[in-house]
Design an enzyme around this catalytic site. Structure first.
Site, PDB file in Angstrom:
ATOM      1  CB  VAL A 125      -0.999  -0.006   1.175  1.00 49.95           C
ATOM      2  CG1 VAL A 125      -0.290   0.059   2.526  1.00 49.95           C
ATOM      3  CG2 VAL A 125      -2.007   1.119   1.046  1.00 49.95           C
ATOM      4  CG  ASP A 126       3.478   1.895   3.059  1.00 52.82           C
ATOM      5  OD1 ASP A 126       2.878   2.724   3.756  1.00 52.82           O
ATOM      6  OD2 ASP A 126       3.689   0.721   3.417  1.00 52.82           O
ATOM      7  CG  ASP A 151      -0.108  -3.167  10.153  1.00 52.93           C
ATOM      8  OD1 ASP A 151      -0.127  -4.386   9.951  1.00 52.93           O
ATOM      9  OD2 ASP A 151      -0.007  -2.325   9.241  1.00 52.93           O
ATOM     10  NE  ARG A 154      -4.365  -7.320  11.371  1.00 52.38           N
ATOM     11  CZ  ARG A 154      -4.022  -7.495  10.103  1.00 52.38           C
ATOM     12  NH1 ARG A 154      -2.797  -7.155   9.694  1.00 52.38           N
ATOM     13  NH2 ARG A 154      -4.880  -7.995   9.236  1.00 52.38           N
ATOM     14  CG  HIS A 178       0.273  -2.588   5.571  1.00 51.98           C
ATOM     15  ND1 HIS A 178      -0.125  -3.092   6.787  1.00 51.98           N
ATOM     16  CD2 HIS A 178      -0.446  -3.238   4.631  1.00 51.98           C
ATOM     17  CE1 HIS A 178      -1.059  -4.011   6.587  1.00 51.98           C
ATOM     18  NE2 HIS A 178      -1.268  -4.122   5.291  1.00 51.98           N
ATOM     19  CB  THR A 233      -6.946  -9.983   6.038  1.00 53.03           C
ATOM     20  OG1 THR A 233      -6.263  -8.965   5.304  1.00 53.03           O
ATOM     21  CG2 THR A 233      -5.931 -10.959   6.606  1.00 53.03           C
TER      22      THR A 233
END
Length: 316
Positions: A125-126, A151, A154, A178, A233
């Site tokens: 994603v980054d 994260d 979590r 991430h 996920t």
């Protein structure tokens, strides 16, 4: 964004995209939802299924399907299109495929007149957030990645279970990629406003079994534990995307760990990486610069070096 209707487009209606759509309509976050997928029949099926929820919801959302060229009048475009990592891969290993999807779709979206906010979950994603920023030509505050939001959630969930404290009473973040090089910012993590490290120091016997390295490793790996069991996920990140969207539309000024394009913050430039940021109606209102410990500064540099090594593979 000045539109009276809250219009959201989702690019990619796989598990993450459809879970995001479900979260959006259940929370009544948008008035209109456009679903776009390379598999047109899939997006049509999701649209029909979601539309049949309306009788059971407190508010109505118009749901329809189209193409990337139909997304110009959306206020927020959520990007979830891309492959999940396969077994023994990391999120970084999906970069080439994800980048090619962006190469194909972002120019079409921009040609349709889009000038809203991109909200990106596609992995890695980054790097994909940085790539979308470059392809779109939009100001950096209008291109947002979900970063370490899931994260950080979590991390707080694990600590909530260990400390027997409600998760909402825990404030803290992971930062950086991430992925496997992220780190917990222990120096700024608080429980009910009290520094977590101070709590541990004052209660050495009570918390003797707490292993900080073990906790952050669990945070890093849990996504892959889920992947091994169910393929990928999607509920957690789907809800995170809804949370971002709500904060944007409500001008909420929530501070969320986000993939941000840095331009001097944390002495970093020409990179997108996970840092806390204020999210408002205009997108990223402000990047929060925490005073990191010396160890955390080194971990941040290392994580960004990992990202840069992969960015180079697509020309950055």
């Amino acid at each position: 964004m000045k539109g009276q209707l809250r219009k959201v487009g989702i690019l990619g209606t796989g598990f993450v995209g459809s879970s995001t759509a479900y979260s959006l309509i259940n929370q009544g976050i948008c008035d209109e939802l456009l679903l776009v997928d390379i598999k047109e029949e899939k997006s049509i099926g999701e649209s029909l299924d979601l539309t049949h929820c309306m009788d059971f919801l407190p508010s109505k959302t118009k749901i329809w399907t189209g193409t990337a060229s139909d997304m110009g009048h959306m206020e927020i475009i959520i990007i979830t299109a891309g492959p999940p990592p396969k077994e023994n891969q990391t999120r970084l290993d999906t970069l080439e495929t994800s980048a090619n999807i962006m190469n194909d779709t972002i120019p079409k979206i921009m040609a349709s007149g889009f000038n809203g906010i991109f909200l990106i979950a596609t992995n890695p994603v980054d790097i994909i957030t940085y790539h979308v920023w470059k392809l779109s030509g939009l100001p950096r505050h209008q291109v947002i990645g979900t970063g370490t939001s899931i994260d950080s959630s979590r991390l707080k969930t694990y600590l909530s279970d260990i400390l027997h404290v409600d998760v909402h009473s825990i404030q803290g973040y992971t930062m950086g990629e991430h992925g496997d090089s992220q780190f917990a910012v222990w120096s700024h993590l608080t429980i009910g406003g009290k520094p977590f490290l101070q709590i541990l120091a004052e209660n050495p016997e009570k918390y003797a079994d707490i292993d900080l390295e073990q906790i952050i490793e669990a945070v890093k790996r849990v996504g892959f534990e889920i992947l091994k069991r169910k393929g990928t996920t999607y509920y957690g990140i789907g809800n995170a995307l809804a949370y971002f969207t709500k904060s944007i539309f409500n001008n909420g000024h929530r501070i969320i760990p986000t993939s941000c394009i840095l331009d001097g913050e944390y002495a970093e430039s020409n990179i997108c990486t996970g840092v806390p940021a204020v999210i408002s109606r205009s997108g990223i209102k402000e990047i929060i610069e925490l005073k990191l410990s010396a160890e955390e500064q080194e971990l941040f540099k290392t994580s960004n070096s990992v990202l840069r090594s992969y960015m180079a593979s697509i020309g950055y």
